[in-house]
Write a protein that holds these residues in place. Sequence first.
Motif, PDB file in Angstrom:
ATOM      1  N   GLY A  92      -5.871   1.173 -13.465  1.00 42.62           N
ATOM      2  CA  GLY A  92      -5.474   1.533 -12.990  1.00 42.62           C
ATOM      3  C   GLY A  92      -3.790   2.375 -13.892  1.00 42.62           C
ATOM      4  N   SER A  93      -4.030   0.849 -14.817  1.00 40.96           N
ATOM      5  CA  SER A  93      -2.334   1.310 -15.766  1.00 40.96           C
ATOM      6  C   SER A  93      -2.689   2.047 -16.818  1.00 40.96           C
ATOM      7  N   TYR A 110     -11.157   5.636 -11.468  1.00 38.24           N
ATOM      8  CA  TYR A 110     -10.302   4.880 -10.944  1.00 38.24           C
ATOM      9  C   TYR A 110     -10.626   4.465  -9.654  1.00 38.24           C
ATOM     10  N   MET A 112      -9.435   2.672  -6.254  1.00 37.77           N
ATOM     11  CA  MET A 112      -8.255   2.297  -5.845  1.00 37.77           C
ATOM     12  C   MET A 112      -8.590   0.950  -5.072  1.00 37.77           C
ATOM     13  N   CYS A 128     -11.150   7.669  -4.764  1.00 38.92           N
ATOM     14  CA  CYS A 128     -11.254   7.423  -6.276  1.00 38.92           C
ATOM     15  C   CYS A 128     -10.430   8.744  -7.115  1.00 38.92           C
ATOM     16  N   ARG A 160      -0.922   8.258 -11.625  1.00 46.93           N
ATOM     17  CA  ARG A 160      -1.541   6.877 -11.479  1.00 46.93           C
ATOM     18  C   ARG A 160      -0.382   4.939 -11.929  1.00 46.93           C
ATOM     19  N   ARG A 161       0.529   5.717 -13.472  1.00 53.16           N
ATOM     20  CA  ARG A 161       0.697   3.905 -13.315  1.00 53.16           C
ATOM     21  C   ARG A 161       1.707   3.397 -11.720  1.00 53.16           C
ATOM     22  N   HIS A 164      -1.293   2.382  -9.174  1.00 50.74           N
ATOM     23  CA  HIS A 164      -1.200   1.296  -9.731  1.00 50.74           C
ATOM     24  C   HIS A 164      -0.179   0.392  -9.120  1.00 50.74           C
ATOM     25  N   ALA A 167      -0.633   0.020  -5.132  1.00 48.45           N
ATOM     26  CA  ALA A 167      -1.267  -1.182  -5.362  1.00 48.45           C
ATOM     27  C   ALA A 167      -0.965  -2.490  -5.399  1.00 48.45           C
TER      28      ALA A 167
END
Length: 259
Positions: A92-93, A110, A112, A128, A160-161, A164, A167
């Motif tokens: 994710g990161s 990724y 999730m 995804c 995406r950072r 994540h 999440a």
Amino acid sequence: MKIVLIGAGRLATNLGKALHEAGHCVAQVFSRTQASASALASMLQCEAVCRLSEVITDADVYIVALKDDAMPVLLPDICSGKGEAVVLHTAGSVPVDVFKPYARHYGVLYPMQTFSKEKAVNFSEIPCFVEANDEQARRTVRQLAESISNSVYELSSADRRYLHLAAVFACNFTNHCYALSADILSKHGVPFEVMLPLIDETASKVHVLSPMDAQTGPAVRYDEQIIKAQANLLNDDPPVKELYELMSRSINRNMKKGE
């Protein structure tokens, strides 16, 4: 597609099963321990290896599902000799450019979700998030993602950072709160199972309400007497008491922002 899985942990196990069931050929599983590689390889009916020198070089895709800190160390060997293959990671990161010095075609797949080896998931329901450095990698990662998931999104490494991070709040921190709840209950002889209907209802509400609208409890109205009394019950565990007070203030501040 002919695929090699680099990793045999929780994510790799669930992803490998989904790819296998979607008709892809998972040809090999690599893990640093033979036992882990063999456990997953036996499920996928493929070869298990525990040395990167034994990884085949003629696969279409190499999916790296390792701990984030292991990737920079192992990527030179993982990518070496892979030619026109597409190399993907599942983190994710970690930015997509982690591959740049080592691979020609690369990207990110990724999924999730929180994964366990013991609990099967319906991969078709898992969103995804994909990213790629060129058109070949983009076509490949989208084809893979769309073969296992009904929800595929293209997302940059920068965005995406934050996905994540969100999440972590929604899943990891929430699960930690379950653990704290279980600890409080166990000290007073109450089984954690009594919380399950409450947890299920809280989770189901955010399918139809925004999280802010679903929020309840003393912190919403900042009932100081109840909050102080509950905080005092945690005097024997200062870090948890501080967390309780911070969470209460955060909830109240968030509710005021929404007024």
